[in-house]
Scaffold this motif. Structure first.
Motif, PDB file in Angstrom:
ATOM      1  N   SER A  92      47.524  98.612  27.781  1.00 54.21           N
ATOM      2  CA  SER A  92      46.302  99.324  28.165  1.00 54.21           C
ATOM      3  C   SER A  92      46.644 100.761  28.554  1.00 54.21           C
ATOM      4  CB  SER A  92      45.616  98.622  29.337  1.00 54.21           C
ATOM      5  OG  SER A  92      44.622  99.445  29.907  1.00 54.21           O
ATOM      6  N   THR A 108      44.577 102.767  29.977  1.00 57.75           N
ATOM      7  CA  THR A 108      43.972 102.955  31.298  1.00 57.75           C
ATOM      8  C   THR A 108      44.908 102.476  32.401  1.00 57.75           C
ATOM      9  OG1 THR A 108      41.752 102.724  30.389  1.00 57.75           O
ATOM     10  CG2 THR A 108      41.994 102.384  32.750  1.00 57.75           C
ATOM     11  N   GLU A 123      47.782 104.828  32.769  1.00 51.53           N
ATOM     12  CA  GLU A 123      47.298 106.006  33.480  1.00 51.53           C
ATOM     13  C   GLU A 123      47.239 105.735  34.984  1.00 51.53           C
ATOM     14  OE1 GLU A 123      43.425 109.027  33.479  1.00 51.53           O
ATOM     15  OE2 GLU A 123      43.228 106.971  32.758  1.00 51.53           O
ATOM     16  N   THR A 124      46.709 104.571  35.349  1.00 47.68           N
ATOM     17  CA  THR A 124      46.630 104.195  36.766  1.00 47.68           C
ATOM     18  C   THR A 124      48.019 104.100  37.391  1.00 47.68           C
ATOM     19  OG1 THR A 124      44.577 102.975  36.422  1.00 47.68           O
ATOM     20  CG2 THR A 124      45.878 102.389  38.363  1.00 47.68           C
ATOM     21  N   ARG A 171      44.611 109.554  29.512  1.00 52.12           N
ATOM     22  CA  ARG A 171      44.846 108.572  28.454  1.00 52.12           C
ATOM     23  C   ARG A 171      45.184 109.265  27.138  1.00 52.12           C
ATOM     24  NH1 ARG A 171      39.521 105.031  29.457  1.00 52.12           N
ATOM     25  NH2 ARG A 171      38.788 107.130  29.907  1.00 52.12           N
ATOM     26  N   LYS A 202      40.767 105.546  39.033  1.00 54.11           N
ATOM     27  CA  LYS A 202      41.998 105.725  38.270  1.00 54.11           C
ATOM     28  C   LYS A 202      43.255 105.411  39.065  1.00 54.11           C
ATOM     29  CE  LYS A 202      40.209 108.853  34.798  1.00 54.11           C
ATOM     30  NZ  LYS A 202      40.370 110.126  34.057  1.00 54.11           N
ATOM     31  N   GLU A 262      39.199  95.544  34.742  1.00 50.12           N
ATOM     32  CA  GLU A 262      38.286  96.680  34.657  1.00 50.12           C
ATOM     33  C   GLU A 262      36.829  96.234  34.705  1.00 50.12           C
ATOM     34  OE1 GLU A 262      41.240  99.268  31.775  1.00 50.12           O
ATOM     35  OE2 GLU A 262      39.165  98.935  31.224  1.00 50.12           O
TER      36      GLU A 262
END
Length: 582
Positions: free
Chosen positions: A212, A214, A217-218, A235, A379, A572
């Motif tokens: 993922s 996302t 990124e987190t 992303r 995030k 999510e």
């Protein structure tokens, strides 16, 4: 024959490099164009004509103030035909002229030249237009072919051709390099930056583990890991690293992948022995203004580089497969988004935007429920910000009720609107000028980068090559900064574009806000709110409204808006449970 209409005028364009007072002066050009219009467009009147004059400007380009003003009028559908004294008054560049003709055709605008008997409203004029377009296309294709041929030869060397180096690498000189033409030239390769290389490997590992963008990124945000330019990873930036073949080791799996995808490989299979990394040329479009667009893989030129790869061919190919599978899972803006304060509401804790988080549930009014979620909280999974999520339905309703109460005091509200109008109009003139200036600077910056890249292959001296390479990196950093500024100023400008008549109509509507609001569409409600609300700040308990034309907030709303105070979970799609708000 093009007949003038009530709302579209005939434009006369004139240009002269410098003032001389004789010959083809601006005045003479305009007068002859007027005579041309009078003869060929007998139904037209003086009121149907609008004149644009550029004096003291070269014909080598079209970045001229009156010309750009004319193009703005064309795009606003205010012009039906452009008339000039001679073709070179528009531009001496065939490509620019062909692009102009195409633009005019897109807006259904005719073009005529007094001296050249060129008129696109006639069959002969259209034929001439086609000839110019053909020659222009030939010129573009010849240049593109020359670039491709040059790249084919350069690819055989596997060297770094300059530009901004990928994360994890730096440009290092190869001593006494001999290129394909046998001449001794300065050449460069990519050298490893250990700390950045570890980050790149971690990104590949984390993506393979989490599957993922996302979540990666987190992970990076939570660990305060930033890009080489000191900004947070997005992303898009993460995907750019994961999909860049420069990190792939040139091994058997790499060869099979490129061969299967019909990519041009300029190396022998035996060279894919796992010792070096892959170099990819012609990955992006060579068309001016589209340098960030990726070409199809079949247009890539692949070679074995002189640098060390970071991930195996099998690992890189696996990541590409995961990226392809995840395309359908990428974030899409909800089509049923009914949130009114989206783009206006900010987190009072960290200052980030708060975006609507739609729920699958409906309240007692049969409205789809949503909260406003802080971007930083989302995030970082609540690590860097723990702002409570307000019930969006109720918050929107309370803000609207507050505006209704303001509108009931018509005298005070009109004064507020008139003050806001002056502020908006005054600010917007400056905003548009600033945006135009930034766009021109961006285009010039991009053109300089393109020219410098073309010069790299021709450079023979060490000093020259290093200077060009360094200059390209500086321009690229500037390009990123300019694009960010352009995006920000464009948002500001778009949010404050209202003509006098539009504003007056909206003012009348807002004066009867309390009566008309409930009958408006969602888009009409958003437009109404954005006209005079500068921003809305949520502090976790209360919402504060700031209006245009006011230096401070209006009376804050302190009625206790229900919040969802649960921590975000890994999923999510998780929505915290709470009672329907009354």
């Amino acid at each position: 024959m093009v007949k003038p209409s009530n709302n579209r005028k005939i434009a006369i364009y004139s240009r002269k490099s410098k003032f001389t007072g004789k010959g083809e002066s601006i005045e003479n050009q305009v007068e002859m164009c007027r005579q041309y219009i009078k003869f060929h467009r007998p139904d037209s009147t003086e009121a149907d004509i609008i004149v644009f004059e550029d004096e003291g400007f070269s014909g080598g380009h079209t970045k001229r103030p009156e010309f750009q003003k004319m193009m703005t009028e064309i795009k606003a559908n205010h012009i039906q035909e452009v008339v000039c004294y001679r073709l070179d008054r528009i531009s001496r560049n065939v490509g620019d002229f062909a692009d102009l003709i195409q633009e005019l055709e897109n807006y259904n605008v005719a073009f005529a030249s007094y001296r050249d008997s060129f008129d696109t409203s006639s069959a002969g004029g259209r034929a001439m237009m086609m000839m110019i377009s053909v020659f222009s296309q030939f010129e573009r294709e010849t240049i593109a072919e020359r670039i491709r041929d040059n790249m084919h030869e350069l690819a055989k060397s596997g060297r770094w051709l300059g530009g901004v180096t990928p994360t994890g690498y730096m440009s290092t000189q190869i001593d006494n390099s001999i290129t394909h033409d046998g001449k001794v030239r300065t050449a460069f390769k990519l050298g490893i930056i250990k700390e950045e290389a570890k980050l790149v490997k971690d990104i590949f590992t984390k993506f393979a583990e989490l599957n993922s963008l996302t979540k990666v990124e987190t992970y990076l945000r939570q660990n305060h890991i930033q890009t080489k330019n000191g900004t947070n990873f997005s992303r898009f930036a993460i995907k750019g690293i994961l999909s860049n073949p420069v990190y792939m080791i040139a091994d058997e799996n790499a060869w099979q992948y490129f061969e299967k995808n019909e990519v041009n490989i300029y190396a022998e299979k035996s060279q894919f022995n796992g010792k070096y990394g892959v170099m990819a040329y012609n990955k992006t479009s060579q068309v001016y203004g589209k340098s960030n667009e990726l070409n199809e893989m079949t247009e890539w030129i692949i070679s074995v580089g002189k640098h060390t790869g970071m991930v195996s061919g099998a690992e890189w190919v696996k990541v590409q497969q995961l990226l392809h599978q995840n395309k359908s899972k990428s974030f899409h803006k909800p089509k049923s988004n009914v949130a009114l304060l989206s783009g206006l509401i900010y987190c009072g804790n960290c200052g980030s935007y708060m975006r609507p988080k739609m729920n699958s549930r409906f309240n007692k009014k049969n409205e789809r429920m949503y909260d406003y979620l802080c971007e930083t909280k989302e995030k970082t999974k609540s690590q860097d910000c723990k702002m409570k999520r307000p019930n969006g339905n109720i918050l929107d309703q309370m803000v609207c009720e507050h505006i209704k109460q303001l509108s009931e005091d018509s005298s005070e509200f009109v004064q507020l609107l008139e003050k806001a109008k002056k502020t908006i109009n005054g600010n917007n003139d400056g905003n548009e000028n600033k945006l135009e200036s930034l766009q021109k600077e961006f285009e010039e910056n991009e053109k300089q980068i393109s020219n410098l890249i073309s010069q790299l292959a021709k450079s023979e001296k060490t000093v020259t090559f290093e200077y060009i390479n360094q200059k390209i990196e500086e321009l690229h950093d500037k390009k990123i900064s300019l694009q960010k500024n352009i995006d920000e100023w464009r948002k500001v400008t778009e949010n404050h574009v209202l003509s006098d008549s539009d504003f007056d109509i909206l003012k009348d509507m807002l004066l009867s806000f309390s009566h008309s609001f409930d009958t408006m569409t969602v888009e009409q409600k958003r437009t109404a709110l954005r006209t005079f609300i500068k921003k809305v700040v949520w502090d976790g308990e209360n919402v504060h409204i700031y209006l245009f034309g006011s230096d401070k907030e209006t009376t804050g709303i302190h009625n206790g808006i229900p919040v969802a105070d649960s921590q975000l979970k890994a999923s999510e799609n998780h929505e915290p449970k709470r009672e329907d708000s009354k």
